[in-house]
Each structure stands twice: as structure tokens, then as C-alpha cells.
Enzyme design. Structure first.
Site, PDB file in Angstrom:
ATOM      1  N   SER A  56      15.711   4.775  34.904  1.00 35.67           N
ATOM      2  CA  SER A  56      14.953   5.405  33.823  1.00 35.67           C
ATOM      3  C   SER A  56      15.728   5.309  32.505  1.00 35.67           C
ATOM      4  CB  SER A  56      14.633   6.854  34.190  1.00 35.67           C
ATOM      5  OG  SER A  56      13.681   7.394  33.292  1.00 35.67           O
ATOM      6  N   LYS A 103      -0.948  21.862  19.103  1.00 34.67           N
ATOM      7  CA  LYS A 103       0.420  22.351  18.930  1.00 34.67           C
ATOM      8  C   LYS A 103       1.030  22.722  20.267  1.00 34.67           C
ATOM      9  CE  LYS A 103       3.988  23.587  16.554  1.00 34.67           C
ATOM     10  NZ  LYS A 103       4.811  22.559  15.885  1.00 34.67           N
TER      11      LYS A 103
END
Length: 429
Positions: A209, A261
Site C-alpha cells: 500500500s 462536510k
């Protein structure tokens, strides 16, 4: 140029050998037979030989002299060019080289014939060649890539001190972590390549990763036989306790400005719209990840390896995720065998400077309990006071214990100490 000079010298030497051989033959012929009967014949023969060899000998001598002169001129031109390369500071060494050659060979005009064995060859090598330097750094990354600050400082130190032709080796171990942290770490490694240095990544155990996001920047990726490589993908996990809080009668209020948000949070009810938005965000990060790997390793089939899977060393080599299977120890030994200067780079942060009050009692060692390593002024003063007080108490106690019992309670006349008079009788005690 050296081969041409050597050939010229050999031709001159061979010509002189021919002259000497022919002269010796003529002398042997004229002196071998000493008979009165054919003395006149020998004299006539000697005159004939001398008449034949005379012009040839003179021509060979002239040719040899001409070659010697040309050789000297070429050597002087060569020495002048060498002096221009190495600079005037090396003129003394160059002079010693020439004089040493005269002392050994006994004549000038033979420097180029033995240039490989002369100090001049070493002079030229030291002025043009420099051992390659290899800078070795470690990055044992965690989930937050908290070693990023050390890596930044180490990379800065390498690119400020490295010379053209040097290399950098990063020993990397990481299973990945935050996108922002490992993205910045990969950017730090990219600084090395922008400097023009060759970058090698050595993976001992795992580069997955975010770890592979860093590794793919390298010019060469070396993995140990059982190193885990790959995991090109993105994951996001958020626990949600909304239903449990609702059962307990607890409401968690979040006030936001902006439609997205807050999408998925532990205390917010999951909606389909929020889930779709989170999936889009992850897909966007995944495309960035794939593009970064494809940009740095164009030989990869990115769609084949960008599945989130991991492979061990040999399988990763077949997929093109790494370039060689080898341990870090062998990599370092190979650099040393090549004659490289191998340096270990480690960032040591400067010590913090305490304020004036703390400086009095600050310890120079990381362990404050170790008094032997404590050199602060305040602590030294305290130890001195305690030690002096202890010595005084010990002295008084010892003196009291050694006094005989009959003298401990003996009355003493201290009148002279208590009663005193001045010369003008102005006061009395």
C-alpha cells in the site's frame, strides 16, 4: 599516442642493433683469418664492406636521431597538456615523475613507454576519478508515517552533500497507512531522483500500500525472497454506534456548513447519499494511486496489479513489482566490492535548550536518576551542600561521642568571654 611512440622507439632500437651487428660481423670477418697469403684479399674485402656499410649506418643514425627528437617533442607536448589538466599545483609532482624516469631508465624520451607503471598514471587517476558514494537510509514506517520528519532531514542532507554519480539506498519496511503521510514520504524520495541521483529501495519484509507508493519511486526495487509486495488499493473503515446510542437514549448532535462536510462518522446515521460520496472519494484516491505507480513504473500492467493483492518476492518479480531478489546484506556487500564509499545516514535532532531556571537543574543524561551522568550546575551545588552538612554533623557527633562522660557536664569559666570593657569605659558587658 603511446603506441605510436613505442613503435618509433622500437624501430630506432632495431636500427641500432642492426648497425652493431653488422659492425661486429665486419670486424669478425677481418680478424678471423690471419694468414700472410691472403692478407691483401682481406684488406680489400674490409674496404669493400666499409664502403657498403658506411652510407647505411649514417642513414640509420640520422633516422634514429630524428625519431628520438620527434619522441621528445611529443612527450613535451603531452606533459604540457597534462600540466594544464592537473593544474600548476601538481607541477612539482610532475617534475618528480620525469626526474624519476631519468634516474631509472638512464635517458630521457622514454616516459610514454612506461606510463602505466609510473606515478604519472596515479596522478591522472586521482585528478579525474572519485569513488562513488552510497548513502543508506532506513524507513521503518508505521500507520501515521511518523518517521517522515527524520526522512525529510536525511534526504536534505543527502542531496546537499552528494556528487554526480552517487547513489542513495533506502531500506524500507512498511505496510502502509495514511494517504497524506505516505504521499509526502514518496515526494521526499522523489527529491533524490530530481537531484539526479540513482535511488534504490531494498525491501526486507513488507512494502505494501503506502509502502509500495514510496517504493515505486525508485530506479530499482530489490526485495528479499519472502518480502510482501503490492497492495495497490485504498481502504476506509469507520465504526458506527448510532443505533446503540439511540437505544440508550443518547443523541449526538453535529452542526455543519456544507452538504458533504461530514459523510460517514461514528455517531451519525448512515445515509445512502453519504455512502455514495465516500465511495467516490475513495475511487478518486485510488485513481491517483494508480496513476502515481504507472508514472514511476511504466513497465507495469497497472490494471493487473492494482487489485489490492499482495505477492511474495518471486511472484512480485514476475509481475514486475520489483527488479531483483536479494537481501539487504548482499546489496551492501556488492557496493563495497565495487569500491564504493558506503555511508549510513541518520538524523539526530538537536537537544532542546531549557529556560534559565530549568538549566540549573537540567540533566545531561536522559536518565535523571543517574547522578554520575548529571553535570548540571544546580544539582552539583545541592549535592555539595548536602555533603558538607553531612560531614559537619558527622564531625560534631563523633567529637561528642569521644568526649569522656565526666567532661561532658564539667562547668567552664567563661567570664572573660562574657565581660569586656572598652578603653573609654563607654560600655560594659
Amino acid at each position: 599516442l603511446g603506441e605510436q611512440m613505442e613503435k618509433s622507439m622500437q624501430d630506432g632500437d632495431d636500427a641500432l642493433k642492426v648497425i652493431d651487428a653488422e659492425v661486429d660481423t665486419a670486424e669478425t670477418t677481418t680478424t678471423a683469418k690471419a694468414s700472410d697469403d691472403n692478407k691483401n684479399k682481406k684488406k680489400n674485402k674490409k674496404k669493400d664492406d666499409t664502403a657498403i656499410l658506411g652510407p647505411k649506418k649514417e642513414e640509420l643514425i640520422k633516422e634514429a636521431s630524428k625519431l628520438q627528437t620527434e619522441l621528445k617533442e611529443l612527450e613535451l607536448d603531452f606533459i604540457q597538456e597534462v600540466l594544464g589538466v592537473v593544474g600548476p599545483k601538481r607541477a612539482a609532482g610532475l617534475r618528480n615523475t620525469l626526474l624519476g624516469n631519468i634516474a631509472v631508465r638512464g635517458a630521457t624520451g622514454s616516459l610514454l613507454l612506461s606510463i602505466e607503471e609510473r606515478p604519472l598514471s596515479a596522478l591522472l587517476k586521482t585528478s579525474t576519478e572519485r569513488p562513488k558514494s552510497v548513502y543508506v537510509m532506513d524507513f521503518p514506517g508505521d500507520v501515521q508515517a511518523s518517521q517522515l520528519n527524520e526522512l525529510r532531514e536525511e534526504v536534505t542532507g543527502v542531496i546537499r552533500n552528494a556528487q554526480p554519480g552517487d547513489e542513495a539506498l533506502v531500506i524500507l519496511q512498511s505496510g502502509g497507512g495514511t494517504v497524506t503521510g505516505y504521499g509526502l514520504a514518496a515526494g521526499q524520495l522523489a527529491r533524490i531522483k530530481e537531484k539526479g541521483l540513482k535511488l534504490t529501495i531494498a525491501v526486507e519484509q513488507v512494502a505494501a500500500s503506502g509502502g509500495y507508493m514510496m517504493s515505486c519511486v525508485a530506479d530499482k526495487i530489490i526485495a528479499s525472497p519472502f518480502a510482501v509486495i503490492g497492495s495497490i488499493g485504498v481502504i476506509s473503515e469507520v465504526p458506527n454506534v448510532y443505533n446503540r446510542l439511540k437505544e440508550e437514549g443518547i443523541q449526538f448532535q453535529t452542526v455543519t456548513a456544507g452538504k458533504f462536510k461530514r459523510t460517514l462518522t461514528p455517531t451519525k446515521k448512515i445515509t445512502k447519499e453519504d455512502l455514495t460520496k465516500s465511495e467516490e472519494d475513495i475511487a478518486e484516491i485510488f485513481e491517483l494511486f494508480k496513476g502515481w505507480v504507472a508514472q514511476n513504473r511504466p513497465q507495469l500492467n497497472i490494471d493487473e496489479v492494482a487489485t489490492g493483492e499482495t505477492w511474495f518476492g518471486p511472484a512480485a518479480l514476475e509481475k514486475g513489482l520489483c527488479d531483483e531478489i536479494k537481501t539487504v546484506d548482499d546489496v551492501l556487500l556488492d557496493y563495497i566490492a565495487e569500491g564504493c564509499n558506503v555511508y549510513s545516514v541518520k538524523y539526530a535532532p538537536p537537544p532542546e535548550i531549557p529556560n534559565n531556571l530549568q538549566a540549573l537543574f537540567a540533566t545531561s543524561s536522559s536518565s535523571a536518576s543517574n547522578n554520575d551522568n548529571d553535570s548540571s550546575i544546580g544539582r552539583k551545588a545541592i549535592r555539595w551542600l548536602v555533603q558538607s552538612f553531612a560531614e559537619e554533623v558527622k564531625a560534631v557527633t563523633t567529637s561528642s561521642m569521644n568526649t569522656p562522660l565526666e567532661q561532658k557536664y564539667m562547668a567552664q569559666d567563661d567570664t572573660q568571654d562574657r565581660v569586656k570593657a572598652s578603653s573609654d569605659d563607654s560600655y560594659y558587658y
